[in-house]
Design a protein around this motif. Structure first.
Motif, short mmCIF file in Angstrom:
data_model
loop_
_atom_site.label_atom_id
_atom_site.label_comp_id
_atom_site.label_asym_id
_atom_site.label_seq_id
_atom_site.Cartn_x
_atom_site.Cartn_y
_atom_site.Cartn_z
N SER C 168 -2.90 -23.69 19.67
CA SER C 168 -3.70 -22.50 19.83
C SER C 168 -3.95 -22.02 18.52
O SER C 168 -5.07 -21.44 18.61
CB SER C 168 -2.51 -21.25 20.54
N ILE C 169 -3.11 -22.02 17.41
CA ILE C 169 -3.58 -21.53 16.05
C ILE C 169 -4.34 -22.25 15.69
O ILE C 169 -5.63 -21.85 15.12
CB ILE C 169 -2.34 -21.47 15.42
N VAL C 170 -4.24 -23.60 15.63
CA VAL C 170 -5.64 -24.56 14.87
C VAL C 170 -6.62 -24.33 15.78
O VAL C 170 -7.80 -24.40 15.09
CB VAL C 170 -4.86 -26.01 14.78
N GLY C 171 -6.51 -24.55 17.08
CA GLY C 171 -7.65 -24.38 17.90
C GLY C 171 -8.61 -23.17 17.69
O GLY C 171 -9.99 -23.14 17.58
N GLN C 172 -7.99 -22.03 17.42
CA GLN C 172 -8.69 -20.61 17.30
C GLN C 172 -9.57 -21.13 15.73
O GLN C 172 -10.62 -20.37 15.61
CB GLN C 172 -7.78 -19.62 16.84
N MET C 174 -10.24 -23.91 14.11
CA MET C 174 -11.33 -25.00 14.24
C MET C 174 -12.70 -24.56 15.01
O MET C 174 -13.64 -25.18 14.73
CB MET C 174 -10.80 -26.47 14.69
N PHE C 175 -12.54 -23.82 15.91
CA PHE C 175 -13.60 -23.44 16.92
C PHE C 175 -14.56 -22.71 16.05
O PHE C 175 -15.73 -22.79 16.50
CB PHE C 175 -13.10 -22.33 18.09
N TYR C 176 -14.43 -22.14 15.03
CA TYR C 176 -15.14 -21.59 14.07
C TYR C 176 -16.08 -22.76 13.40
O TYR C 176 -17.41 -22.59 13.10
CB TYR C 176 -14.88 -20.59 13.03
N VAL C 204 -6.84 -13.76 13.49
CA VAL C 204 -6.08 -15.02 14.09
C VAL C 204 -4.55 -14.88 13.94
O VAL C 204 -3.84 -14.99 14.91
CB VAL C 204 -6.61 -16.35 13.52
#
Lengths: 222, 222, 222, 222
Positions: C168-172, C174-176, C204
């Motif tokens: 969840s954290i990395v995904g938030q 990397m989505f940028y 985040v």
DNA sequence: AATGAATGAGCCTTCATTCAT
DNA sequence: GATGAATGAAGGCTCATTCAT
């Protein structure tokens, strides 16, 4: 609406209208782009027919082209025969003018079946397999006719002089097709209406009559 | 500067052999088949090079064609300049003969770079995107030169008469390219050796000199 | 001028500058277009080197890519280490913020070696043969570190909860990168200056700290 | 009208089989390799069709891709609408769960048209010319919908907080596509059956609901 | 250490033709 | 009499790589 559809269908069945439209569309496209660069899909589209229609009606692209070429020269010779406006007792000079005028008219015609002369012009410059036929049926007779007129104009001329003069005369006319791009460039004001074409015919005839008189036969040569 | 040139020259000779062979092969194929129908694979094969060589040396087929066309007219104009054999005090008649002779030589040349005149003939009859350049650099100057000669020959002539006479003269010459198929048919004995070409030039010159004299200017018209 | 040339030559010979310029140019192009769509010719041109330079210095495109990727992560980790601004007695919350902040900085960096984070982003979304190495050397340690921080923040959490929270954290973050096109579309006012990036990191971190607390372990479920 | 539809439908089933197979094969290959790296020959082979079939049915590779993308999102949205399992009186929490669940299902679906979510994921990370359309028709509405749900959940939130939270939520979901390689590496036991996906949706929803509550609006900051 | 020249494999596209109805 | 669907051959171009220097 239903009637129209039915009527259309009937015509197609009765008269092979698709075939006719195909010939017309093909003439236009072939004249504009040449045999190889013409695309059968374009022709069919323009004729409102299916891609397979060409093969159905004519077998293949080549045979369609031959049919167009044949129709083309028949139409053109009927519309602008080389005896255009001549009577039986016309002088050779008048015959030459008629010949030149008709040739220019065929080549420069902007009317409906405008592509007749252009197709022949293309065949001359870049013969396809259809050349043999068009030459036999159309070009040979035309050259013979011109040769006959010239022979009357320059009674004692050598074969060479007659042949070269034929080339000179036809060359002058055909250049308005083969050289259209350059002419348009260096002589942009040149028009191609009936009066313009007649004036060109006048020029070519007068120019050539004078040229013919200067036979370059051996015995006259300096 | 001298060094740079030398280096470049050396490179052309040492490494640019493929480039040269490509130009030569392309000239031949383009002259024979035209731009669209020429196949890059054929050109490369004939040049003993890889398909990618065209892309490497010229970018694409189109640019190769332009390069060929440019080389072609430079070579032809160097070999057969329109002033061929003229001195400073040549008469306009001699100038016209030289012009016609050189044009026929370029068109009918059967020597090594035999394709020079043919490419230009093709461009005239069926212009590609390269036409603009060839016209600007070659055709326009040629027509201007011919116009100048004719103006001296027929001092009081109208613009129209000069223009049409230009067309008549160039048309007679170019017909030996554009009409080669028909000429070969109706006049098969015509040869194309140096003497034959000179005789043709004699014919066209004499024919045209006489034609020119019959100015169709308004005030002389009927 | 002569001196300049000589100097340039010396540099090339002494320091392998071409190699350096190649790496830099390659980084830029690979980040922008990806491995497959990057064109070696472009890279060499941008580096002011010959096409053959890549194969000379790196063997082939693939090995150049690997070299770029390795250099990339070393540079990025040095510039933005995941311990950015932390002291030995920092709280887990501060550590999480530092981790997130550094990750966003690497991904969104617009500075000179701006392509570091982007290459890794690409590798994640579309792994090449170089993925294994980059994962082993970079991604695995990073995830381990994040797991450690989270474990301190949620002492009793299950493995699943920790793993999913990592994602969840990395995904938030990397989505940028992976979602930049959409974000730019639906949220065009978003800026990417240092202050903007810090604000995103704040968001985040706060978002995730709250999320972490709601452990979805079986025994706590409903 | 009914007749027309039926006729069209029949045709699609009778003759358009190749078209259908092409779409399916293309979806698979595009999803796996991306637009540029997908090879039309592979697609055609997989579809049991000729290379020219693509040109016939879709014009070119690009238009085939657009067709696949469009079909893809229509199918996926029909199969997993963002309102999945909701009634009219569902709470915003339930709506968020439905949204997240449907998004994850689309992205992780391993069923027959498994490539739907992947294509969109690719478009997001590396947009092609088709991005504009897919964004307008699919992504924009989805983001709007999510924004609406969040607005109900956090009534007084700033625009920025809503936008960043959208990104946080979608980012968490999409990471299961964009980060699949890393996740598979560091969390290999993660399964992707229906129950697993539901569990992930539970996690993301709970994680996000908590995160949302910690609005980082200015007045609450620090 | 470095380069200009050259290569071969592969890709997308076009087009006349054929097939089944 | 006519058509939509499908095909196979061929063409131009791109690109990573290699060769000779």
């Amino acid at each position: 609406m239903k009637d129209q559809e039915k009527h259309k269908g009937d015509q197609d069945k009765q008269h092979g209208l698709t075939r006719q439209r195909l010939l017309e569309a093909a003439g236009e496209v072939f004249a504009e782009r040449g045999f190889r660069d013409a695309v059968v899909r374009d022709i069919c589209e323009k004729a409102g027919a299916n891609v397979a229609a060409i093969n159905y009606h004519f077998g293949n692209k080549q045979r369609l082209y031959s049919a167009v070429l044949k129709l083309s020269y028949e139409t053109a010779m009927r519309k602008y025969p080389p005896t255009l406006g001549l009577t039986d007792d016309s002088t050779p000079q008048e015959q030459l003018f008629a010949f030149v005028h008709a040739l220019l008219l065929r080549v420069l015609d902007a009317g409906r079946p405008a592509w007749h002369g252009k197709l022949v012009g293309r065949e001359m410059a870049e013969p396809t397999v259809a050349f043999e036929e068009i030459a036999r049926d159309m070009l040979d007779p035309l050259f013979l006719r011109l040769r006959g007129i010239l022979a009357k104009l320059v009674p004692g001329a050598t074969e060479d002089h007659l042949n070269r003069s034929c080339a000179s005369i036809v060359g002058q006319c055909m250049f308005y097709y083969h050289g259209r791009a350059v002419i348009h460039r260096v002589y942009p004001s040149q028009g191609y209406g009936p009066a313009d074409i007649e004036a060109l015919a006048q020029h070519v005839t007068r120019f050539s009559l004078a040229g013919l008189a200067t036979a370059d036969n051996p015995h006259k040569k300096k």
